[in-house]
Design a protein around this motif. Structure first.
Motif, short mmCIF file in Angstrom:
data_model
loop_
_atom_site.label_atom_id
_atom_site.label_comp_id
_atom_site.label_asym_id
_atom_site.label_seq_id
_atom_site.Cartn_x
_atom_site.Cartn_y
_atom_site.Cartn_z
N LEU A 19 49.55 30.14 38.84
CA LEU A 19 48.51 30.23 37.97
C LEU A 19 48.19 28.70 37.37
O LEU A 19 47.00 28.34 37.11
N TYR A 20 49.17 28.26 36.86
CA TYR A 20 48.83 26.94 36.52
C TYR A 20 48.39 25.77 37.35
O TYR A 20 47.20 25.17 36.99
N TYR A 21 48.81 25.84 38.66
CA TYR A 21 48.20 24.97 39.31
C TYR A 21 46.76 25.19 40.07
O TYR A 21 45.84 24.59 40.16
N SER A 22 46.54 26.62 40.07
CA SER A 22 45.28 27.28 40.66
C SER A 22 44.12 27.01 39.60
O SER A 22 43.19 26.89 40.06
N LEU A 23 44.50 26.82 38.30
CA LEU A 23 43.28 26.72 37.23
C LEU A 23 43.40 25.42 36.65
O LEU A 23 43.13 25.14 35.31
N VAL A 86 56.32 39.18 31.24
CA VAL A 86 54.99 38.76 31.14
C VAL A 86 54.10 40.06 30.84
O VAL A 86 53.88 40.94 31.82
N SER A 87 53.66 40.35 29.52
CA SER A 87 52.66 41.60 29.27
C SER A 87 51.05 40.95 29.04
O SER A 87 50.31 41.68 29.00
N GLU A 88 51.21 39.70 28.68
CA GLU A 88 49.85 39.05 28.14
C GLU A 88 49.75 37.67 28.54
O GLU A 88 50.40 36.85 28.30
N ILE A 89 48.65 37.40 29.30
CA ILE A 89 48.11 36.05 29.35
C ILE A 89 46.79 35.74 28.52
O ILE A 89 46.02 36.27 29.05
N SER A 90 47.01 34.85 27.52
CA SER A 90 45.76 34.76 26.96
C SER A 90 45.75 33.12 26.65
O SER A 90 46.32 32.55 25.74
N ILE A 91 44.66 32.77 27.51
CA ILE A 91 44.32 31.26 27.32
C ILE A 91 42.93 31.09 27.42
O ILE A 91 42.48 30.47 28.19
N PRO A 92 42.10 31.37 26.30
CA PRO A 92 40.94 31.04 26.28
C PRO A 92 40.52 29.72 25.76
O PRO A 92 41.34 29.05 25.13
N LYS A 93 39.21 29.28 26.28
CA LYS A 93 38.90 27.89 25.72
C LYS A 93 39.76 26.97 25.85
O LYS A 93 39.85 26.14 24.90
N ASN A 94 40.41 26.53 27.10
CA ASN A 94 41.56 25.94 27.34
C ASN A 94 41.17 24.95 28.46
O ASN A 94 42.03 24.25 29.08
N ARG A 95 39.95 24.78 29.01
CA ARG A 95 39.85 23.78 30.00
C ARG A 95 40.23 24.44 31.32
O ARG A 95 40.58 23.36 32.12
N LEU A 96 40.44 25.65 31.75
CA LEU A 96 40.82 26.20 32.82
C LEU A 96 39.78 25.90 33.91
O LEU A 96 38.73 26.12 33.56
N ASP A 97 40.07 25.30 35.09
CA ASP A 97 39.01 25.07 36.02
C ASP A 97 39.57 25.39 37.34
O ASP A 97 40.72 24.69 37.82
N GLY A 98 39.07 26.23 38.12
CA GLY A 98 39.54 26.73 39.34
C GLY A 98 39.43 28.32 39.78
O GLY A 98 38.47 28.90 39.18
N THR A 99 40.33 28.94 40.64
CA THR A 99 40.31 30.47 41.06
C THR A 99 41.33 30.90 40.37
O THR A 99 42.34 30.39 40.55
N ILE A 100 41.28 32.20 40.05
CA ILE A 100 42.45 32.97 39.82
C ILE A 100 43.42 33.12 41.07
O ILE A 100 42.72 33.80 42.02
N PRO A 101 44.61 33.12 41.15
CA PRO A 101 45.38 33.31 42.37
C PRO A 101 45.65 34.67 42.52
O PRO A 101 45.87 35.50 41.41
N ASN A 102 46.11 35.31 43.70
CA ASN A 102 46.38 36.48 44.07
C ASN A 102 47.74 36.69 42.95
O ASN A 102 47.93 37.82 42.71
N GLU A 103 48.57 35.88 43.28
CA GLU A 103 50.02 36.11 42.66
C GLU A 103 50.13 36.59 41.29
O GLU A 103 50.80 37.29 40.64
N VAL A 104 48.84 36.27 40.30
CA VAL A 104 48.99 36.82 39.09
C VAL A 104 48.79 38.47 38.56
O VAL A 104 49.58 38.73 37.72
#
Length: 229
Positions: A19-23, A86-104
């Motif tokens: 997720l980190y690398y994809s975004l 992991v039950s929650e991933i909350s990363i709003p307004k954080n300059r994420l750029d890319g596509t959501i990977p299948n793995e998530v």
């Protein structure tokens, strides 16, 4: 069961790293120019990437919340994990750029995914079908696209659990089939304003009885609202 739990934590760390690398977490960003030359550092493109990819438990990574199975914590201590899933991933307004990977969406305990107000492109991966714990998806204010009817098909396996589906300010298109939306028994918020949704909302267009908030404004709908509303 013990082996399965250890393997799951290994895969969980892999999925989060993907997720980190994809975004765009490891984008190359420029430093200030010196003597006419540009210098680049490989640093996080995210506004805040505290603990991401560190040896610490993924439960300490910025924006990550876990549920804990304390009885299994000793099994994964050597992996620098603490028994959390992991039950929650909350990363709003954080300059994420890319596509959501299948793995998530193979994170089977994931309940909440909030990636709003970033620059995420593409569509939700088909692996969302296998994530049967989802309660909320908020991917609003991005650059995501795809057919809304197909997206509802992908999420349909979670129709009895998902409560909030927030898709505002993207580029989703197509029409909303009423027979699909009403099947989401637990849906409380369905928000899809500022997209490219078209077509009509015909008489008999049913809404889930659990729904308390519906946002459809700033789309390309035609006709009038169903009289039943």
């Amino acid at each position: 069961e013990e082996i399965h739990f250890i393997v799951y934590h290994l895969y969980q760390r892999y999925a989060m790293a993907t997720l980190y690398y994809s975004l765009g977490g490891n984008d190359i960003l420029p430093n200030e120019e010196e003597e006419g030359e540009s210098f680049f550092n490989i640093i996080s493109g995210w506004a805040d990437s505290t603990n991401w990819l560190s040896s610490n438990s993924v439960c300490t990574w910025k924006g990550v919340t876990c549920n804990y199975f304390q009885q299994n914590a000793n099994l994964v201590s050597e992996l620098c994990e603490d028994g959390g899933v992991v039950s929650e991933i909350s990363i709003p307004k954080n300059r994420l750029d890319g596509t959501i990977p299948n793995e998530v969406f193979i994170l089977k305990y994931l309940q909440v995914l909030r990636l709003n107000q970033n620059n995420i492109k593409g569509s939700l991966p088909s692996t969302i079908r296998s994530c049967d714990s989802l309660l909320e998806i908020d991917i609003s204010h991005n650059q995501m696209q795809g057919n809304i009817s197909n997206l509802l098909d992908q999420i349909m396996p979670q129709s009895r659990t998902i409560q909030n589906l927030i898709l505002d300010n993207n580029k989703f298109h197509g029409s909303i089939p009423g027979e699909k939306l009403v099947a989401f028994d637990a849906l409380r918020i369905f928000s899809i304003s500022n997209n490219q949704i078209s077509g009509m909302l015909p008489s008999g267009f049913a809404l889930p009885p659990s729904l308390i908030e519906l946002k459809l404004d700033h789309n390309l709908f035609q006709g009038t609202l169903p009289s039943e509303w």
